[in-house]
Design a protein around this motif. Structure first.
Motif, short mmCIF file in Angstrom:
data_model
loop_
_atom_site.label_atom_id
_atom_site.label_comp_id
_atom_site.label_asym_id
_atom_site.label_seq_id
_atom_site.Cartn_x
_atom_site.Cartn_y
_atom_site.Cartn_z
N ASN A 224 -1.49 -4.90 0.94
CA ASN A 224 -1.13 -3.68 0.20
C ASN A 224 -0.84 -2.53 1.18
O ASN A 224 0.14 -1.80 1.02
CB ASN A 224 -2.23 -3.25 -0.76
N GLU A 225 -1.69 -2.37 2.18
CA GLU A 225 -1.51 -1.29 3.15
C GLU A 225 -0.23 -1.50 3.96
O GLU A 225 0.55 -0.56 4.17
CB GLU A 225 -2.72 -1.20 4.08
N ASP B 188 2.75 -0.69 1.82
CA ASP B 188 2.88 0.76 1.61
C ASP B 188 3.39 1.48 2.86
O ASP B 188 4.00 2.55 2.75
CB ASP B 188 1.56 1.36 1.15
#
Length: 170
Positions: free
Chosen positions: A66-67, A70
């Protein structure tokens, strides 16, 4: 809030900055298909950011990808993961996380072991998983940046990775 113990991991004898990243061949998975590829196939086209992650479905993998998604690292470098999960599980991870990356599958953990980032899972006899790690590898397969987790759970030093991308890729 989920509570868990933080556990120090044994020191890892992993591939370091300045060393040549070992080449390997494994199935490389995207959201549509997979086929055998080597790391050298990928570095021939430019730098690769190789991200080792625990088995798909583990909360660490979810947070790591996810990081990375993003932060849009795939805009700057060939973004490649590696873990023990099957091609089917990797395909699901990529679809669910919306990550623009491809993932090597290494269920035997032989590549992870060669990189010095394989770890036995506590309490799970015969199960080896990836210790979270990030390697920025250039066209000559020289490691320009290396980070390896030293505790469980651990997460990459994302800002340090971005600094390495700024120095070597961007």
């Amino acid at each position: 809030m989920v509570e868990f113990d933080v556990v120090d991991l044994p020191e890892a004898d992993h591939v370091e900055e300045g060393e040549t990243a070992p080449d390997f061949e494994r199935p490389l998975v995207d959201t549509e298909l997979w086929r055998n590829r080597t790391l050298a196939d990928l570095t021939d086209d430019g730098p690769v950011l190789l991200v080792a992650h625990p088995m798909d479905g583990a909360f660490q993998s979810t947070y790591i990808w996810n990081e990375i998604r993003d932060r849009n690292w795939s805009d700057d470098v060939e973004l490649i993961g590696i873990g023990i999960s099957t091609p089917y599980e990797h395909k699901t991870l990529l679809e669910e996380r919306g990550v623009d990356a491809r993932l090597f599958t290494d269920p035997s953990a032989e590549v992870l072991d060669e990189y010095g980032i394989a770890q036995d899972l506590d309490g799970m006899a015969g199960v080896t998983d990836a210790r979270p790690a990030v390697f920025l590898i250039d066209e000559d397969r020289t490691v320009q940046y290396a980070w390896v987790g030293d505790e469980h759970p651990s997460f990459p030093e994302y800002d340090e990775v971005e600094d390495a991308l700024d120095r070597h890729v961007r």
